[in-house]
Design an enzyme around this catalytic site. Structure first.
Site, PDB file in Angstrom:
ATOM      1  N   ARG A  25      10.640   6.372   5.487  1.00 59.67           N
ATOM      2  CA  ARG A  25       9.947   7.707   4.903  1.00 59.67           C
ATOM      3  C   ARG A  25       8.497   7.272   4.967  1.00 59.67           C
ATOM      4  O   ARG A  25       7.891   6.503   4.373  1.00 59.67           O
ATOM      5  CB  ARG A  25      10.556   8.341   3.859  1.00 59.67           C
TER       6      ARG A  25
ATOM      7  N   TYR B  86       4.766   9.622   4.556  1.00 62.76           N
ATOM      8  CA  TYR B  86       4.352  10.888   3.809  1.00 62.76           C
ATOM      9  C   TYR B  86       2.887  10.687   3.302  1.00 62.76           C
ATOM     10  O   TYR B  86       2.633   9.678   2.827  1.00 62.76           O
ATOM     11  CB  TYR B  86       5.203  11.571   3.069  1.00 62.76           C
TER      12      TYR B  86
ATOM     13  N   ASP C 173       1.200  11.587  -0.126  1.00 57.81           N
ATOM     14  CA  ASP C 173       1.543  11.791  -1.278  1.00 57.81           C
ATOM     15  C   ASP C 173       0.183  12.531  -2.182  1.00 57.81           C
ATOM     16  O   ASP C 173      -0.665  12.755  -1.799  1.00 57.81           O
ATOM     17  CB  ASP C 173       1.944  10.429  -2.297  1.00 57.81           C
TER      18      ASP C 173
END
Length: 457
Positions: A53, A55, A57
């Site tokens: 994953r 992404y 934050d």
């Protein structure tokens, strides 16, 4: 658990340095970094072909969470793959910025503290049995985690009583509770948020957020390997001496600041061992457990040997036996050697720059990578393992299923979504599969969903 699912979540520090005077906010820098991701994934929160994953934050920190792994070297390879993925994004972002008239460089740091004193984490995930009483597990594990910085701290420079000191850990000064559901407001050593990403009837996810990010593969091996061994001992139900700490947070700070390992920690029982003595006690318990029950994987002896070697080095204050293996020792040798050679105090800006550049993940700039090329920092992986992990999931866990689904969806160009346990096709008749078994590498329902996805709409 003889076979355990592991995962690492690494937040990176991001900085843009212009050469033309045109600055970018952290938000703008992160937006440029993730532009290719959003272009194909329609989001800054995506799962990749290798099952991991990627992404953004809180605070515009890029984060990479490894796919589910069930072997130590496999986990380290997938964590290193995250660095490679991030570097590819940096290269694309710098090219795009140049096309837009921005001349500058993007830097990503695998560390835990920025110049403003903000902290960001490296979170460890361990699959544990649901039947274990969580409070008992936490009470038994926290003494190990509080003193574990002796084994695997990243090393840092901090102001202590108006003096700059080299300390064991970057995260120690930023922890505020022993056990809590918080992650940013009041950082605990163990986060209790109950998201097992598995069948909740049988499993729970232990979420440890106290650890420093590791540049060294050897440090990573010890950090995860030793924690797994302590968890096995706790899970066995065998009783051992009560090592609960009276004040874990006060202890974790004082241990970090005392570079001899001789910080006295008060136990709930009233005993007052040093941090080093506490680690020796836990190591002895683990070695006796392994002697009775056997090693559960082929890296156990290596982990135990390195664990003991680190404690001996701290006890003797001769770090040379570990100054190619353990992050804090590698960095300590680098920084103190440079300071002595150039007659610099530890509060010198040049020393602060070394402290940061050690964590630059760019192999052409980062000091750790420079040391490794010169044979001054050890490795445990064949580079081919890292290259493979960039593109491919662990073949022995659920990540293989997720990867298969994602690849099929991207080939067909169909809309889909996925998380750690769900795979969802969002067009036509659609469909969703729930896969609660993190050890599953095949699933007929996933195969059927892929077939549905391939049909004309």
């Amino acid at each position: 658990m003889d076979r355990r699912i592991f995962g690492l979540e690494t937040e990176f520090g991001l900085n843009y340095v212009p050469s033309d005077g045109r600055r970018l906010t952290p938000e703008d820098a992160a937006r440029h970094l993730f532009r290719p991701v959003v272009a194909w994934g329609r989001s800054s929160n995506v799962f990749l072909n290798n099952g991991s994953r990627l992404y953004l934050d809180v605070g515009s920190h890029p984060e990479y969470a490894t796919a589910e792994c069930d072997q130590l070297l496999q986990l380290i390879a997938h964590d290193r793959a995250g660095e490679a993925v991030m570097l590819d994004l940096v290269e694309q972002a710098e090219e795009q910025l140049l096309e837009e008239g921005h001349e500058g460089r993007l830097f990503l740091f695998k560390n835990n503290v920025d110049s403003a004193g903000n902290s960001y984490g490296c979170h460890e995930n361990y699959l544990i049995p649901r039947k274990i009483e969580f409070k008992r597990l936490a009470d038994m594990l926290i003494p190990f985690l509080v003193t574990r910085q002796l084994l695997c701290g990243a090393g840092h420079l901090v102001q202590v009583a108006d003096q700059t000191k080299f300390v064991f850990s970057q995260r120690a000064d930023h922890m505020w509770e022993g056990v809590s559901s918080a992650t940013t407001r009041s950082r605990p050593i163990i986060n209790t948020r109950d998201e097992p990403h598995a069948d909740a009837e049988y499993h729970r996810r232990l979420h440890v957020i106290v650890g420093d990010s590791s540049m060294s593969e050897t440090t990573q091996l010890l950090k995860i390997g030793a924690t797994d061994l302590v968890l096995r001992l706790i899970e066995s139900g065998e009783i051992y001496h009560d090592l609960r700490l009276e004040n874990p947070i006060r202890s974790i700070r004082s241990i970090s600041h005392e570079f001899t390992g001789q910080t006295v920690v008060r136990l709930m029982s009233g005993d007052e061992p040093t941090a080093l003595q506490l680690q020796w006690k836990i190591l002895e318990l683990v070695k006796a457990f392994v002697a009775r029950h056997g090693a559960h994987h082929d890296q156990v002896e290596r982990v135990l040997e390195l664990w003991e070697r680190v404690l001996v080095a701290i006890e003797s204050q001769d770090f040379s036996p570990i100054d190619q293996d353990i992050d804090w020792a590698i960095k300590h040798k680098l920084i103190t050697g440079y300071a002595k050679k150039n007659d610099l105090a530890l509060d010198s800006p040049r020393i602060a720059q070394l402290n940061l550049t050690y964590h630059d993940i760019d192999p052409n700039r980062g000091l750790f990578h420079l040391l490794r090329r010169r044979g001054l920092a050890s490795s445990v992986l064949d580079p081919a393992m890292i290259h493979d992990a960039v593109e491919n999931p662990p073949a022995t866990t659920r990540a293989a299923l997720r990867s298969k689904f994602i690849r099929a969806a991207r080939v067909t160009g169909r809309r889909y979504s996925t998380d750690w346990v769900h795979m969802k096709y969002e067009e036509g008749e659609g469909g969703v599969v729930l896969c609660k078994d993190p050890f599953a590498t095949s699933n007929s329902a996933v195969d059927e969903l892929i077939e549905v996805m391939r049909r004309p709409v």
